[in-house]
Scaffold this active site. Structure first.
Site, PDB file in Angstrom:
ATOM      1  N   HIS A 112       0.897  -1.039   0.145  1.00 43.45           N
ATOM      2  CA  HIS A 112       0.126  -0.457   0.464  1.00 43.45           C
ATOM      3  C   HIS A 112       0.762   1.243  -0.156  1.00 43.45           C
ATOM      4  O   HIS A 112       1.588   0.804   0.385  1.00 43.45           O
ATOM      5  CB  HIS A 112      -0.387   0.422   1.092  1.00 43.45           C
ATOM      6  CG  HIS A 112      -1.607  -0.763   1.857  1.00 43.45           C
ATOM      7  ND1 HIS A 112      -1.137  -2.216   1.968  1.00 43.45           N
ATOM      8  CD2 HIS A 112      -3.078  -1.174   1.175  1.00 43.45           C
ATOM      9  CE1 HIS A 112      -2.518  -3.276   2.440  1.00 43.45           C
ATOM     10  NE2 HIS A 112      -3.389  -2.325   1.669  1.00 43.45           N
ATOM     11  N   ASP A 138       1.907   1.979   3.531  1.00 47.39           N
ATOM     12  CA  ASP A 138       3.364   1.089   3.109  1.00 47.39           C
ATOM     13  C   ASP A 138       4.846   1.910   3.680  1.00 47.39           C
ATOM     14  O   ASP A 138       5.948   1.127   4.423  1.00 47.39           O
ATOM     15  CB  ASP A 138       3.053  -0.369   3.133  1.00 47.39           C
ATOM     16  CG  ASP A 138       2.119  -0.941   3.233  1.00 47.39           C
ATOM     17  OD1 ASP A 138       1.208  -0.593   4.503  1.00 47.39           O
ATOM     18  OD2 ASP A 138       2.129  -2.018   2.621  1.00 47.39           O
TER      19      ASP A 138
HETATM   20  C1  XUL Z   1      -7.673  -7.380   4.319  1.00 46.08           C
HETATM   21  C2  XUL Z   1      -7.025  -7.545   3.060  1.00 46.08           C
HETATM   22  C3  XUL Z   1      -6.041  -6.321   2.412  1.00 46.08           C
HETATM   23  C4  XUL Z   1      -5.563  -6.601   1.090  1.00 46.08           C
HETATM   24  C5  XUL Z   1      -4.514  -5.272   0.224  1.00 46.08           C
HETATM   25  O1  XUL Z   1      -8.108  -7.306   4.883  1.00 46.08           O
HETATM   26  O2  XUL Z   1      -6.359  -8.151   2.684  1.00 46.08           O
HETATM   27  O3  XUL Z   1      -4.789  -6.143   3.222  1.00 46.08           O
HETATM   28  O4  XUL Z   1      -5.128  -7.359   0.947  1.00 46.08           O
HETATM   29  O5  XUL Z   1      -5.302  -3.541   0.835  1.00 46.08           O
END
Ligand code: XUL
Ligand code: CO
Length: 437
Positions: A99, A102
């Site tokens: 993300h 992150d």
């Molecule tokens: C949340 C989830 C996230 C996604 C990316 O449950 O799985 O981490 O993978 O936003």
């Protein structure tokens, strides 16, 4: 600088090894069905759990510090990038998923936040060039900041929609710059807590609008990869709009996004939706939306998203069966959206968790290959539906039968023969292949 000096490069030592810092089943270079295991599995590190999450839960603070010796946010983000690449190299991970938040934490203003992202992206680019590791996919965190408490694209506030759009634009630019093969939309807070305050139709349309804007912008700056929706039925919202694979596929088709979007199926999201992991992969595959996987498991006694490292070989075998049936990954791969348990408070535990997860999927691949070679499962399904190849069945599937013709046929019969589904036999075949000689 070595952030994990006690951890060696993880080598394949085979099934007889007792080392906890070696692969027992994952041999990245072993060729299976014409390609190396690493290309079948395309393992990826989740930046958020692995590099950022410290084990905090609702009842207590973290148990493993992850600032990598730095207190300044940018210095810490840069150290985190260095540590991430050391970890990935040691674990032989070829990909990572991130993300925006992150890789660099949010600053006071969007402009400052974006500048931080550029600084860290410079470092990531250098590290990628030196190692060949690259993003499997990028995404934007549209759920952590308080502004997103009512959702992002589905927020009641156009101002929030604009912030989300700005964030997505930057995250797509980063993904393109770093050569990511995919861009993920996990629902975040796109859903509702109560229908009493919710305009469902507008929220759906606005989510589709953001996806369309993102798709068009990404294509305009040269993104040739795949977009993915990652279905999840609940958490953080009571109801998440991308409930499961079938729901997400219906949405994509309704809004004309099926040419650019596929699905990122997460194992425990499937379980939370009341499905099996294999079910979600089967739907994605058969409907033409198989894209990528977030690999983890939940706990059958807990109803929430525990994001545990996967160690259940029945699950990984049936998942890899679906992957092979889909023709394998193209741009997608297996991202460990998984975290160590809170009391597993050493970096060594994290390495062992990845090894366990990678070995489990390597075993899954090996079993799936054997299942296909064994042929009994495939053959059974083929035989089960063989009636549709000829005669009456071919008339039905060929669109030649009418209600009248079928009634005439049925009236002329006594009764039809029934066939056994033989589930127990098939489950025994699976055990046979897994544990037999
Ligand atoms: C949340 C989830 C996230 C996604 C990316 O449950 O799985 O981490 O993978 O936003
Ligand atoms: Co996920």
């Amino acid at each position: 600088m070595a952030y994990f000096p006690a951890i060696p490069q993880i080598a394949y030592e085979g099934a007889k090894s007792k080392s906890s810092l070696a692969f027992h089943f994952y041999d990245p270079d072993e060729v299976i069905l014409g390609k190396p295991m690493r290309d079948h599995l395309r393992f990826a590190m989740s930046y958020w759990h692995t590099m950022c999450a410290e084990g905090a839960d609702m009842f207590g603070v973290g148990t493993l510090r992850k600032n990598y010796g730095q207190s300044d946010p940018v210095a810490s983000a840069l150290a985190k990038a260095d540590a991430a690449f050391e970890l990935m190299q040691k674990l032989r991970l070829d990909f990572y998923c991130f993300h925006d938040r992150d890789i660099a934490p949010e600053a006071e203003t969007l402009a400052e936040t974006n500048a931080r992202l550029d600084t860290v992206a410079d470092r990531l680019e250098e590290l990628q060039q030196a190692t060949g590791i690259r993003p499997l996919w990028g995404t934007a965190n549209l759920f952590g900041h308080p502004r997103y408490q009512n959702g992002a694209a589905s927020s009641c506030s156009p101002e929030v929609f604009a912030f989300a759009a700005a964030q997505v634009k930057k995250a797509i630019e980063l993904t393109v710059r770093l050569g990511g093969g995919g861009y993920v939309f996990w629902g975040g807070r796109e859903g509702y807590e109560t229908l009493l305050n919710t305009n469902y139709a507008l929220e759906q349309e606005n989510i589709a609008r953001l996806f369309t804007l993102a798709r068009d912008y990404a294509r305009s700056i040269g993104f040739t990869g795949s977009f993915y929706i990652e279905p999840k039925p609940r958490e953080p919202m009571k109801h998440q709009y991308d409930y499961d694979a079938a729901t997400a596929i219906g949405f994509l088709r309704k809004y004309g996004l099926e040419g650019d979007f596929k699905l990122n199926i997460e194992a425990n999201h499937a379980t939370l939706a009341g499905h099996t992991f294999q079910h979600e992969l089967r739907i994605a595959r058969e409907e033409g939306f198989f894209g990528s996987i977030d690999a983890n498991i939940g706990d059958p006694l807990l109803g929430w998203d525990t994001d545990q490292f996967p160690t259940n070989v029945y699950d990984s075998a049936l998942a890899m069966w679906e992957v092979l049936e889909a023709g394998g990954f193209t741009l997608g791969g297996l991202n460990f959206d998984a975290k160590t348990r809170r009391p597993s408070n050493r970096f060594e535990d994290l390495f062992q968790a990845y090894i366990a997860g990678m070995d489990s999927f390597a075993l899954g691949l090996r079993v799936a290959v054997k299942l296909r070679a064994d042929g009994r499962l495939g053959e059974f399904v083929q035989q089960r539906y063989a009636g549709y190849q000829t005669g009456l069945g071919a008339q039905i599937t060929g669109g030649k039968a009418t209600l009248q013709s079928l009634e005439a046929w049925a009236l002329a019969q006594g009764e039809v023969a029934t066939t056994s589904g033989r589930q127990e036999y098939l489950e025994a075949v699976l055990n046979d292949v897994m544990f037999g000689g």
